[in-house]
Design an enzyme around this catalytic site. Structure first.
Site, PDB file in Angstrom:
ATOM      1  CD  GLU A 271       1.072 -12.340  16.753  1.00  0.00           C
ATOM      2  OE1 GLU A 271       0.478 -12.720  17.770  1.00  0.00           O
ATOM      3  OE2 GLU A 271       0.579 -11.563  15.914  1.00  0.00           O
TER       4      GLU A 271
ATOM      5  NE  ARG B 201      -3.995  -2.166   1.935  1.00  0.00           N
ATOM      6  CZ  ARG B 201      -4.191  -2.954   2.969  1.00  0.00           C
ATOM      7  NH1 ARG B 201      -3.623  -2.705   4.126  1.00  0.00           N
ATOM      8  NH2 ARG B 201      -4.975  -4.003   2.858  1.00  0.00           N
TER       9      ARG B 201
END
Length: 198
Positions: free
Chosen positions: A122, A85
């Site tokens: 993560e 983005r």
């Protein structure tokens, strides 16, 4: 590298009053939707697609970013956008500033010689890369993305720029999720966001 005439930097047309700045910011804010429990339960997703569909609000966002950068930095050589983005805002902003735009992509997406950096997510690892000739030593770079959450990807982009010997002026995003404290991970690199949410 492009040395702009002093009459163009800063751009007098972009010196805006606080009221005008706040109006533009509010129009941008109104075009960001919140979707609870997406993509996972407990996550509140900030959706920028209405902003992209509204040419006036999108222009306001670019105006605000451009004005911020022109007021803060006398010289910028290149805008570097993060996959994917950052590619939506970076080219428009670079064009306004009369400078180049470079891609920071996920591994395996760029042809030719590349430089990469690994970073931890993560649940695993990822890699970012740029073409080895995209940014030169000493070039003044602004990194851009749509959103800063935990800061891992932006941190990796900073490491990539450092590897190339670039001078990182700032990390710039449209939206910052402040409760995740991602900007702390970027220190001492300067950071700026247009909109902040908890």
């Amino acid at each position: 590298m492009l040395d702009l005439p002093t009459t163009c930097w800063p751009n007098p047309k972009l010196i805006m009053s606080e009221d005008m700045e706040e109006q533009k910011l509010e129009r941008v804010r109104q075009q960001v939707r919140a979707f609870p429990d997406f993509p996972l339960p407990g996550i509140l997703f900030r959706d920028i697609t209405p902003l992209l569909k509204d040419p006036s609000a999108f222009s306001d966002a670019i105006d605000l970013m451009e004005a911020h950068l022109r007021q803060r930095f006398p010289k910028i050589d290149v805008i570097a956008g993060l996959d994917s983005r950052g590619f939506l805002f970076g080219p428009s902003l670079a064009q306004r500033l009369g400078i180049g735009f470079v891609l920071i992509r996920k591994k395996g997406k760029l042809p030719g010689p590349t430089v990469n950096v690994s970073y931890t997510l993560e649940y695993g690892k990822a890699e970012l890369e740029i073409q080895s000739d995209a940014v030169g030593g000493g070039q003044k770079v602004v990194l851009i993305d749509d959103l800063l959450a935990t800061g891992g990807t932006m941190w990796a982009a900073c490491e990539l720029m450092k590897k190339q010997g670039a001078d990182i002026l700032e990390c710039l995003v449209l939206i910052e999720l402040k409760s995740l404290r991602g900007s702390e991970k970027l220190r001492p690199v300067p950071f700026y966001s247009l909109l902040q949410y908890d």
